[in-house]
Design an enzyme around this catalytic site. Sequence first.
Site, PDB file in Angstrom:
ATOM      1  CB  SER A 253      -0.812  -0.104   1.085  1.00 12.35           C
ATOM      2  OG  SER A 253      -0.124   0.297   2.364  1.00 12.35           O
ATOM      3  CE  LYS A 254      -1.726   6.973  -2.138  1.00 10.54           C
ATOM      4  NZ  LYS A 254      -3.160   6.565  -2.039  1.00 10.54           N
TER       5      LYS A 254
END
Length: 480
Positions: A253-254
């Site tokens: 993810s980010k």
Amino acid sequence: MKEVRVRFAPSPTGHLHVGGARTALFNWLFARHEGGRFILRIEDTDVERSSADLESGILDDLMWLGLAWDEGPDRGGAYGPYRQSERVARYREGAERLVAEGRAYPCFCTEEELERKKEERRRANLPPQYDGTCRRLDDAARARKRTGGEAESVRFIVPPDSERRLDDFVRGEVVFPAGMVGDFVILRSNGLPTYNFAAAIDDAAMAISHVIRGEEHLSNTVRQIMIYEALGLEPPRFAHIPLILGLDRSKLSKRHGAPNVWDFHTRGYPAEAIVNYLAFLGWSPPGDREMLSLDELVEKFKLDRVSSSPSIFDEVKLNWFSAQYVKRGGARRYLDEALPHFPEDVRAAYPRERLAEIFEILAENLPSFSRIVDEIAPFRPGIPALAGEAREAVAGARELLSASLAALGEGEEWSAASIGGRIKDLGARLQVKGKALYIPIRAAVTGSLHGPDLSRVMEIRGRESVLRAIRSALAGIETP
Ligand code: GLU
């Protein structure tokens, strides 16, 4: 076998991230290996979050990776349009048909009501499914609600015998137990379809033979299977490819530095390296060769070699792939891509052939072109600032540096070989060798104690630039 038609179906609500690119790649490789077609479909029914810019960004990223599509929004095809926002009439038609056949019903529940019901069920330890309130409305009640102007969505009726089995290409038999899903919305009150409905309708309408997508979609797949059944459509074959995790084993993810394709592009990774690396996220060919061209990947790619366990996104490994590509391709292949990453003064100081030589030297160990600036110091045209270790290294070498000025200043030839020879002779004359000989000269010329082969650096820098740097270093040594 039926004609192989696969699709990549991004939502233009963000950049193309690593997981999406891997899904696109597996679809593309499968299509090319099987002699089938690769279709690009834009799933833009989330009007608030979708944008034309993001869509064209995704198209650019795919093209950059070399994953061209046979049919898509920009190039058409026999099954268009390829943008879901342009297919809305079909979804409405499908939803109306399901309502007419008693397989779906209008639902008037508001967001707040649904939230409240969910919360109540959670408290009662019941699964968070829709309780079927609107399924039980009779025609008169529906008419009243419509007259009252209540917004209506369309909800699909999950059949009572809701256990489903799927023969997945990657995961083998997958069982979705009865009761796993409750009646779900297929058409929102704004008239737009939900993802599951639009995807099922389109996969059927576009004659998609295989749906290859991330494992996180498994819970959608069961709903889509039910939609195919209800509409009397033949479902495609499914292959759910494993999750990609970060090094900490949580879903990528980010938090893991937002690895998206555009970032890697701007940081100067060769597209081939990204593709090669992505291919190995969840797939492996027989044998142990890792560096494979797109053509070789096409030749070797088979779904039965896709693993069902998660793969780990490891930038160190990606950097390894990238460095291999940069080194092998060298200036011949990558100079034009690399040049924009050279500092302005270096670009202005040398002709193209020299820049190519510099790049070849740096490419020995370069994971991405954006790292050029960290390695370029020895080739910067000006006089290096001497600080720290470099300053100390020249401070004790006055005699050596003065003598090197003379040795390097004379003679016609200025090549790495002649420079190397002169430094060696100088060492012999002054009886210094090894580090004591090379480090002060390197420090004076480059401002650093480390770097590529010193004679090559000096050859490329040019005699004038080298002599100027040594003179300046000498001038900086304080007289005792
Ligand atoms: N638009 C969906 C997504 O981006 C597509 C999933 C699918 O391949 O069906 O996740």
